[in-house]
Design an enzyme around this catalytic site. Structure first.
Site, PDB file in Angstrom:
ATOM      1  N   LYS A 116     -39.743 -16.566 -12.317  1.00  0.00           N
ATOM      2  CA  LYS A 116     -40.484 -15.819 -13.332  1.00  0.00           C
ATOM      3  C   LYS A 116     -39.850 -15.906 -14.709  1.00  0.00           C
ATOM      4  O   LYS A 116     -40.555 -15.839 -15.724  1.00  0.00           O
ATOM      5  CB  LYS A 116     -40.631 -14.362 -12.878  1.00  0.00           C
ATOM      6  CG  LYS A 116     -41.529 -14.251 -11.642  1.00  0.00           C
ATOM      7  CD  LYS A 116     -41.379 -12.925 -10.937  1.00  0.00           C
ATOM      8  CE  LYS A 116     -42.018 -11.813 -11.720  1.00  0.00           C
ATOM      9  NZ  LYS A 116     -41.864 -10.519 -10.984  1.00  0.00           N
ATOM     10  N   GLY A 164     -44.239  -9.241  -4.733  1.00  0.00           N
ATOM     11  CA  GLY A 164     -44.569  -8.075  -3.923  1.00  0.00           C
ATOM     12  C   GLY A 164     -44.030  -6.769  -4.510  1.00  0.00           C
ATOM     13  O   GLY A 164     -43.860  -5.787  -3.804  1.00  0.00           O
ATOM     14  N   GLY A 165     -43.747  -6.788  -5.832  1.00  0.00           N
ATOM     15  CA  GLY A 165     -43.283  -5.573  -6.500  1.00  0.00           C
ATOM     16  C   GLY A 165     -41.813  -5.244  -6.239  1.00  0.00           C
ATOM     17  O   GLY A 165     -41.314  -4.216  -6.689  1.00  0.00           O
ATOM     18  N   TYR A 202     -40.108  -2.249 -21.080  1.00  0.00           N
ATOM     19  CA  TYR A 202     -41.029  -1.610 -20.152  1.00  0.00           C
ATOM     20  C   TYR A 202     -42.250  -1.128 -20.931  1.00  0.00           C
ATOM     21  O   TYR A 202     -42.138  -0.313 -21.847  1.00  0.00           O
ATOM     22  CB  TYR A 202     -40.344  -0.437 -19.434  1.00  0.00           C
ATOM     23  CG  TYR A 202     -41.263   0.258 -18.473  1.00  0.00           C
ATOM     24  CD1 TYR A 202     -41.663  -0.369 -17.301  1.00  0.00           C
ATOM     25  CD2 TYR A 202     -41.768   1.525 -18.754  1.00  0.00           C
ATOM     26  CE1 TYR A 202     -42.531   0.250 -16.416  1.00  0.00           C
ATOM     27  CE2 TYR A 202     -42.641   2.161 -17.873  1.00  0.00           C
ATOM     28  CZ  TYR A 202     -43.015   1.504 -16.707  1.00  0.00           C
ATOM     29  OH  TYR A 202     -43.884   2.122 -15.845  1.00  0.00           O
ATOM     30  N   ILE A 203     -43.417  -1.658 -20.578  1.00  0.00           N
ATOM     31  CA  ILE A 203     -44.640  -1.274 -21.278  1.00  0.00           C
ATOM     32  C   ILE A 203     -45.262  -0.061 -20.602  1.00  0.00           C
ATOM     33  O   ILE A 203     -45.669  -0.141 -19.436  1.00  0.00           O
ATOM     34  CB  ILE A 203     -45.683  -2.419 -21.272  1.00  0.00           C
ATOM     35  CG1 ILE A 203     -45.045  -3.753 -21.677  1.00  0.00           C
ATOM     36  CG2 ILE A 203     -46.899  -2.060 -22.115  1.00  0.00           C
ATOM     37  CD1 ILE A 203     -45.167  -4.108 -23.106  1.00  0.00           C
ATOM     38  N   GLU A 275     -51.024 -13.791 -14.367  1.00  0.00           N
ATOM     39  CA  GLU A 275     -51.036 -12.330 -14.495  1.00  0.00           C
ATOM     40  C   GLU A 275     -50.630 -11.891 -15.903  1.00  0.00           C
ATOM     41  O   GLU A 275     -49.682 -12.417 -16.482  1.00  0.00           O
ATOM     42  CB  GLU A 275     -50.083 -11.702 -13.473  1.00  0.00           C
ATOM     43  CG  GLU A 275     -50.503 -11.992 -12.031  1.00  0.00           C
ATOM     44  CD  GLU A 275     -49.743 -11.158 -10.992  1.00  0.00           C
ATOM     45  OE1 GLU A 275     -50.325 -10.903  -9.921  1.00  0.00           O
ATOM     46  OE2 GLU A 275     -48.593 -10.752 -11.253  1.00  0.00           O
ATOM     47  N   ARG A 292     -50.308 -19.591  -5.705  1.00  0.00           N
ATOM     48  CA  ARG A 292     -50.795 -19.466  -4.326  1.00  0.00           C
ATOM     49  C   ARG A 292     -52.095 -18.699  -4.308  1.00  0.00           C
ATOM     50  O   ARG A 292     -52.553 -18.208  -5.342  1.00  0.00           O
ATOM     51  CB  ARG A 292     -49.746 -18.707  -3.507  1.00  0.00           C
ATOM     52  CG  ARG A 292     -49.451 -17.336  -4.129  1.00  0.00           C
ATOM     53  CD  ARG A 292     -48.641 -16.445  -3.244  1.00  0.00           C
ATOM     54  NE  ARG A 292     -48.108 -15.282  -3.940  1.00  0.00           N
ATOM     55  CZ  ARG A 292     -48.725 -14.128  -4.086  1.00  0.00           C
ATOM     56  NH1 ARG A 292     -49.941 -13.954  -3.594  1.00  0.00           N
ATOM     57  NH2 ARG A 292     -48.161 -13.132  -4.735  1.00  0.00           N
ATOM     58  N   VAL A 295     -53.686 -11.979  -2.465  1.00  0.00           N
ATOM     59  CA  VAL A 295     -54.215 -11.017  -1.490  1.00  0.00           C
ATOM     60  C   VAL A 295     -55.651 -10.625  -1.861  1.00  0.00           C
ATOM     61  O   VAL A 295     -56.551 -10.583  -1.014  1.00  0.00           O
ATOM     62  CB  VAL A 295     -53.332  -9.742  -1.425  1.00  0.00           C
ATOM     63  CG1 VAL A 295     -53.935  -8.704  -0.486  1.00  0.00           C
ATOM     64  CG2 VAL A 295     -51.904 -10.080  -1.021  1.00  0.00           C
TER      65      VAL A 295
END
Ligand code: ADP
Ligand code: ADP
Ligand code: MG
Length: 449
Positions: A116, A164-165, A202-203, A275, A292, A295
């Protein structure tokens, strides 16, 4: 076209892929761990191979075991689903060198976008806005403090290999930054075997809006619209909808443009998702690309009529896309609820166990993607997703009404689930008005305590 494919995954997504293959006339080989040996969905595959004991490192992440299963059963391709090995460029390379087609983008594109922090660099090079933060991964504590002072608190520490957070920690001051750094690194090492981390501002009050990309191997690339996935807990999605109720047509167009630009920059093929976060002023920032199947792909399928899994397989087999951007129609509104076996009233703790009663909803506009049934035992070793309930209607209001009555019909007993929470969300004025951000769910839970 392939005649036989191995599905390197489990649960609902394994069944989703097996179903697509069956409709395409392709044989499937399912792999399973000891924990899944009695799972009924395995019967829908043409062949089954046990690849190891329950822990995923020894089974669904066990590359030698999966490759030998593929060789023994003589498959031509492997579909990795999501999670597990789906974003491993190493696995994709091994497939390539074993003469097995990896159903996904090239290992080169995965390398560029998989990390990332590296993906941020690609975005910056292509003049796509990113969130203020570190230029690269963080070497030491002092560097982290310097960056935090430059961009200002609160900051978010993120795992470069994250997903996955997991591996994300917010810090509001120097002391919490130092502490969060150590925690995030440990978490990242444990979850991804890679402790490298980077920092972003951090938004607060952001929406998560992502764009679906579809591209063949001949340079035909298009977007399939966006999905709003702002309703989350622990930085992981719970409810997704398309189109996003919270963006203007102009912003929508800009997001499509930015997503296509970054995908083109890495010669992206197959399906992928770019994203973004959108702040309260309507400014957008790239956060990551998932190389990929996602979900929440079914909601895009419902409004476009395009089967993303079948497209993935056809593209990997070297078929050109039969349509172009101008042929894609977006029809109505689709919403997905992710039903997890977890306890929302207890910090969303996973709640594995036996499903004693199970009754699925049906009727017009309702789709349920799930591998479970009455008597199914949810193993404690994996993601606790039970089912995805998807609805599709002409308008948002009709979709919400349809979803509510489907949730009313849905009975899952024996384990705690997110079903009641979904019902609560659907009745909330802010959800009905489309007025919510990524902290809405957790804020709601806190206010109730
Ligand atoms: P999506 O991005 O498709 O919305 P999630 O973030 O909910 O999906 O992740 C889906 C599953 O994949 C979860 O089980 C999650 O833990 C797993 N996963 C996602 N990214 C990674 C990763 N980088 N490494 C390992 N597992 C991952
Ligand atoms: P993952 O790889 O785990 O999917 P993402 O980078 O996609 O991680 O972020 C997941 C979620 O975490 C986002 O949808 C958002 O809610 C939150 N998040 C990520 N980065 C930021 C940020 N800089 N500020 C605020 N929230 C963020
Ligand atoms: Mg993400």
């Amino acid at each position: 076209m392939f005649s036989r494919i191995l599905v390197a995954n489990r649960g609902e997504i394994a069944l989703r892929i097996i179903r697509a293959c069956r409709e395409l006339g392709i044989e499937t080989v399912a792999v399973f761990s000891k924990a899944d040996e009695n799972a009924r969905y395995l019967r829908h595959a043409d062949d089954r191979v046990c690849i190891g004991p329950p822990p995923s490192e020894q089974s669904y992440l066990n590359i030698p075991s999966i490759i030998s299963a593929a060789e023994i059963t003589d498959v031509e391709a492997i579909h990795p689903g999501y999670g597990f090995l789906s974003e491993s460029s190493h696995f994709a390379e091994i497939c390539e060198s074993s003469n097995i087609t990896f159903i996904g983008p090239s290992s080169k594109a995965m390398q560029l976008m998989g990390n990332k922090s590296q993906a941020r660099k690609v975005a910056i090079e292509n003049k796509i806005p990113v969130i203020p933060g570190s230029a690269s991964t963080i070497a030491n504590q002092q560097e982290a403090l310097d960056i935090a002072h430059k961009i200002g608190y609160p900051v978010l520490i993120k795992a470069a290999a994250g997903g996955g957070g997991r591996g994300m920690r917010i810090a509001h001051n120097d002391a919490s930054l130092v502490n969060a750094l150590a925690v995030a690194q440990r978490e990242a090492e444990a979850a991804f075997k890679d402790s490298s981390i980077y920092i972003e501002k951090y938004i607060e009050r952001a929406r998560h809006v992502e764009v679906q990309i579809l591209a063949d191997q001949y340079g035909n690339m298009m977007h399939l619209g966006e999905r709003d996935c702002s309703l989350q807990r622990r930085h992981q999605k719970l409810l997704e909808e398309t189109p996003s109720p919270g963006i203007t047509p102009q912003l929508r167009g800009e997001l499509y443009k930015a997503a296509l630009k970054i995908a083109k920059a890495v010669n992206y093929t197959n399906v992928g998702t770019v994203e973004f976060l959108v702040d309260e002023n309507g400014k957008f920032y790239f956060i990551e690309m998932n190389t990929r199947l996602q979900v929440e792909h079914p909601i895009t399928e419902m409004v476009t009529g395009i089967d993303l899994v079948k497209e993935q397989i056809k593209i990997a087999a070297g078929e050109p896309l039969k349509y172009r951007q101008k042929h894609v129609r977006f029809d109505g509104v689709a919403i997905e609820c992710r039903i997890y076996a977890e306890d929302p009233d207890n910090g969303f703790r996973p709640h594995p166990g036996r499903i004693s009663t199970y009754h699925v909803p049906g009727g017009k506009g309702v789709r349920v993607d799930s591998h479970v049934h009455q008597g199914y035992e949810i193993p404690p070793f994996y993601d606790s997703l039970i089912s995805k309930l998807i609805v599709h209607q002409a308008t948002r209001q009709e979709s919400i009404a349809c979803l509510k009555r489907a949730l009313e019909e849905y009975v899952i007993e024996g384990v705690k689930t997110t079903l009641p929470l979904h019902m609560k969300l659907l009745n909330h004025t802010n959800f009905l008005n489309g007025n919510f951000t990524t902290t809405f769910v957790e804020g709601l839970m806190e206010r109730e305590q």
